[in-house]
Scaffold this motif. Structure first.
Motif, PDB file in Angstrom:
ATOM      1  N   ASP A 132      32.078  46.900  -8.122  1.00 24.95           N
ATOM      2  CA  ASP A 132      32.774  46.228  -9.089  1.00 24.95           C
ATOM      3  C   ASP A 132      34.297  46.929  -9.169  1.00 24.95           C
ATOM      4  OD1 ASP A 132      30.895  44.860 -10.523  1.00 24.95           O
ATOM      5  OD2 ASP A 132      29.816  46.531 -10.902  1.00 24.95           O
ATOM      6  N   CYS A 150      30.444  47.444 -17.326  1.00 28.66           N
ATOM      7  CA  CYS A 150      29.453  48.541 -17.596  1.00 28.66           C
ATOM      8  C   CYS A 150      29.732  49.014 -18.884  1.00 28.66           C
ATOM      9  CB  CYS A 150      29.366  49.460 -16.562  1.00 28.66           C
ATOM     10  SG  CYS A 150      30.941  50.233 -16.149  1.00 28.66           S
ATOM     11  N   LYS A 151      28.454  50.020 -19.339  1.00 31.71           N
ATOM     12  CA  LYS A 151      28.887  50.709 -20.829  1.00 31.71           C
ATOM     13  C   LYS A 151      28.237  52.329 -20.526  1.00 31.71           C
ATOM     14  CE  LYS A 151      24.670  48.619 -22.617  1.00 31.71           C
ATOM     15  NZ  LYS A 151      24.101  48.453 -21.127  1.00 31.71           N
ATOM     16  N   GLN A 152      28.461  52.847 -21.809  1.00 33.89           N
ATOM     17  CA  GLN A 152      28.181  54.334 -21.625  1.00 33.89           C
ATOM     18  C   GLN A 152      26.501  54.460 -21.216  1.00 33.89           C
ATOM     19  OE1 GLN A 152      28.544  55.855 -25.515  1.00 33.89           O
ATOM     20  NE2 GLN A 152      28.423  58.125 -24.836  1.00 33.89           N
ATOM     21  N   GLY A 153      26.249  55.157 -20.308  1.00 36.29           N
ATOM     22  CA  GLY A 153      24.948  55.494 -19.879  1.00 36.29           C
ATOM     23  C   GLY A 153      24.578  54.741 -18.605  1.00 36.29           C
ATOM     24  N   ASP A 154      25.374  53.713 -18.224  1.00 35.07           N
ATOM     25  CA  ASP A 154      25.118  52.961 -16.961  1.00 35.07           C
ATOM     26  C   ASP A 154      25.363  53.902 -15.639  1.00 35.07           C
ATOM     27  OD1 ASP A 154      24.375  50.741 -18.359  1.00 35.07           O
ATOM     28  OD2 ASP A 154      26.236  49.596 -17.934  1.00 35.07           O
ATOM     29  N   LYS A 155      24.968  53.316 -14.691  1.00 36.27           N
ATOM     30  CA  LYS A 155      25.190  54.078 -13.188  1.00 36.27           C
ATOM     31  C   LYS A 155      25.775  52.930 -12.362  1.00 36.27           C
ATOM     32  CE  LYS A 155      22.435  56.531  -9.892  1.00 36.27           C
ATOM     33  NZ  LYS A 155      21.058  56.714  -9.340  1.00 36.27           N
ATOM     34  N   LYS A 156      26.775  53.385 -11.847  1.00 38.09           N
ATOM     35  CA  LYS A 156      27.341  52.591 -10.895  1.00 38.09           C
ATOM     36  C   LYS A 156      27.949  52.889  -9.503  1.00 38.09           C
ATOM     37  CE  LYS A 156      27.582  48.690 -13.110  1.00 38.09           C
ATOM     38  NZ  LYS A 156      27.548  47.554 -12.542  1.00 38.09           N
ATOM     39  N   HIS A 176      28.227  57.999 -13.262  1.00 29.41           N
ATOM     40  CA  HIS A 176      27.512  57.752 -14.638  1.00 29.41           C
ATOM     41  C   HIS A 176      28.637  57.589 -15.576  1.00 29.41           C
ATOM     42  CE1 HIS A 176      23.851  59.298 -13.054  1.00 29.41           C
ATOM     43  NE2 HIS A 176      24.763  60.313 -12.332  1.00 29.41           N
ATOM     44  N   ILE A 177      28.476  56.533 -16.486  1.00 30.98           N
ATOM     45  CA  ILE A 177      29.424  56.237 -17.435  1.00 30.98           C
ATOM     46  C   ILE A 177      29.306  57.223 -18.667  1.00 30.98           C
ATOM     47  CG2 ILE A 177      30.460  54.353 -18.648  1.00 30.98           C
ATOM     48  CD1 ILE A 177      30.698  53.936 -15.479  1.00 30.98           C
ATOM     49  N   ASN A 214      32.466  54.722 -23.240  1.00 34.41           N
ATOM     50  CA  ASN A 214      33.006  53.330 -23.174  1.00 34.41           C
ATOM     51  C   ASN A 214      34.486  53.294 -23.264  1.00 34.41           C
ATOM     52  OD1 ASN A 214      30.655  51.971 -23.098  1.00 34.41           O
ATOM     53  ND2 ASN A 214      30.301  52.089 -25.364  1.00 34.41           N
ATOM     54  N   PHE A 221      36.523  49.294 -18.628  1.00 32.34           N
ATOM     55  CA  PHE A 221      34.827  48.832 -18.112  1.00 32.34           C
ATOM     56  C   PHE A 221      34.725  47.669 -18.849  1.00 32.34           C
ATOM     57  CE2 PHE A 221      33.952  53.645 -18.232  1.00 32.34           C
ATOM     58  CZ  PHE A 221      34.256  53.941 -17.047  1.00 32.34           C
TER      59      PHE A 221
END
Ligand code: XMP
Length: 517
Positions: free
Chosen positions: A180, A122-128, A110-111, A114, A118
């Motif tokens: 990524d 991706c940004k804050q709140g994203d899941k990777k 979980h990001i 920021n 990244f």
């Protein structure tokens, strides 16, 4: 070299992939073992940034590997991966603990915040999705660091001290299972280390040509040409660099595949106009191999005979100052063993070892910094055909290691050659050649009963093998469809006298090896 990333190796199985990812984004890099990277080495190397690899040790163990302290005080960006993250944390005052709960395979991060790393991903709140492989994990981060991504098993999945440009990731961004990951490494190199890129195979080629000219001067260079990708690329590169100062020697041991030697000679001598000696020593090799069925003894006989013949031919041609070899980067790295202890010899792979000293020649190794697929790229850059650069690997001892328990006779070699040619022909016709890393036929020492027409046959069985792999170290058997296998089997049994049964090998490596012996 204007731009350069230094990768410090702590012994991970996938360190080479970090180098691949860095070079893929147009930046030159080198891998060096942690215990060889001293302060003065780093100063001379002058990297734009440093990546610390993963490794099998635990930082919680006494005496486990550490990075040179200097790395953290020289003002350069550092990216620690897995063990690299853990040693960075430990060395900068944080804490790492072993946990009961190990984490292997696919995981999600979980990001949390920021970060420049990244950028565009991706940004804050994203899941990777990422790929984890660790037992230990960070429990206290050093002063100045903050958590920028977390996962269930690793609360400190990515940490950063953005002011000092230190980044640590618990997962492996270098592997394909971290989709990524390559972009993350690219951001580290471009956005954090400030690299501009521009390294390409054509810059490599120009630089290498200059280096060869400088090293060789007006000297003469010998090159053992086998027709494999590596020696072909070495020969083409040297020919471009020094023209007729190069002399290629093709020692024909009579263990090549159907029409193989002829096509190599045609291509290099007649089309590329490379000065070449083609020495047909097949009778000598066959007489030395007579009755020998032990795989390692066969390799030793072939290796020693090869060197004898090569040396005689070279002396006849007036000798040389240099010997060119197609040593690749993985060979260079594998030969540096920092973990201690001797690695077990599974098979001895023959080359022209010992010759440079015997003949008082210096080595020219222009592929030392390249991976196999980069060698292929360089070959294309030099105008070599797809047929040469895309070739499957073929072992130095040739068909001699594809007839276990069989005597190496002209008759047996001919049977195997014909069967192999049909198999490869069908693979090419089906458009599968480039998907397969290596395909081969093995003549087995068993005769089996069959019925052909109205009569009984009692002939040899043949095994077919095809594998996918990235480096030959591990491999999976290729999943042909049954119709394809049936077609190949039919053709071989109908067209090759001496074979009446065909089997397909479904062993992976490990536990099998790619060749049968
Ligand atoms: P194995 O059979 O060890 O093979 O899984 C890995 C790769 O190495 C090749 N090989 C050899 N190459 N001399 C060589 O130059 C050898 O004696 C030899 N034995 C295996 C094999 O074809 C595969 O690509």
């Amino acid at each position: 070299m204007s731009e350069n990333i230094l990768i410090i190796d702590f012994g991970s199985q996938v360190t080479q992939l970090i180098a691949r990812r860095v070079r893929e984004c147009g930046i030159y890099c080198e891998i060096h073992p942690f215990n060889k990277v001293t302060d003065s080495f780093i100063k001379d190397f002058a990297p734009n940034g440093i990546i610390l690899s993963g490794g099998p040790s635990s930082v919680t163990e006494k005496g486990s590997p550490r990075a040179a302290e200097y790395i953290f005080s020289m003002g350069l960006p550092v990216l620690g991966i897995c063990y690299g993250q853990q040693t960075m944390v430990e060395q900068l005052g944080g804490k790492v603990e072993s946990s009961e709960k190990r984490e292997f395979g696919r995981a999600f991060i979980h990001i949390e915040k920021n970060s420049i790393i990244f950028n565009g991903i991706c940004k804050q709140g994203d899941k990777k999705q990422v790929w984890m492989s660790h037992g230990d994990h960070v429990t206290v981060i050093p002063k100045g660091f903050s958590v920028i991504a977390s996962s269930e098993g690793a609360p400190f999945a990515i940490i950063a001290d953005e002011a000092r440009h230190f980044y640590g990731v618990q997962f492996h961004p270098e592997v394909a299972h971290t989709p990524d990951g390559a972009a993350l490494i690219k951001n580290f190199a471009y956005k954090i280390c400030g690299c501009k890129g521009g390294w390409s195979m054509s810059t490599f080629r120009d630089r290498e040509i200059e280096k060869i000219r400088e090293q060789v001067g007006s000297g003469r260079v010998l090159c053992g040409l086998s027709g494999g990708v590596d020696s072909s690329v070495v020969a083409a590169l040297l020919h471009e660099a020094i023209g007729d100062q190069l002399l290629c020697v093709l020692v024909d041991h009579g263990l090549m595949r159907l029409n193989e030697t002829e096509s190599i000679v045609n291509f290099f001598r007649d089309e590329f106009h490379v000065p070449m000696i083609h020495c047909d020593a097949s009778e000598l090799f066959l007489s030395k191999l007579k009755d020998e069925i032990d795989p390692e003894k066969k390799r030793k006989i072939i290796g020693a005979t090869f060197i004898d013949v090569f040396e005689k031919e070279a002396k006849k041609a007036g000798g040389a100052d240099f010997l060119a070899q197609g040593t690749l980067y993985p060979d260079v790295i594998e030969s540096v063993n920092f973990v201690g202890g001797k690695s077990i010899t599974i098979k001895t792979h023959h080359n022209v070892g010992g010759l440079p000293e015997r003949m008082n020649m210096k080595l020219v190794e222009p592929l030392r910094e390249l991976f196999k697929d980069e060698v292929r790229q360089l070959g294309r850059e030099l105008g070599l055909s797809e047929e040469i650069v895309g070739r499957h690997p073929f072992p130095g001892p040739g068909l001699a290691v594809r007839m276990p328990g069989q005597k190496i006779t002209k008759e047996n070699l001919n049977i195997l050659r014909k069967a192999d040619a049909i198999y490869i022909d069908e693979i090419k016709k089906a458009g599968l050649y480039d998907e397969i890393w290596q395909a081969l036929a093995v003549l087995l020492p068993v005769r089996t009963v069959g019925v052909m027409g109205d009569s009984r046959s009692y002939d040899y069985a043949l095994a077919l093998r095809a594998v996918t792999s990235t480096d030959g170290m591990t491999a999976d058997f290729y999943q042909f469809n049954h119709e394809f296998l049936g077609r190949v089997s039919n053709r071989i049994i109908n067209e090759v006298k001496g074979i009446n049964r065909v089997t397909y090998d479904i062993t992976s490596k490990p536990p099998g090896t790619i060749e049968w012996e």
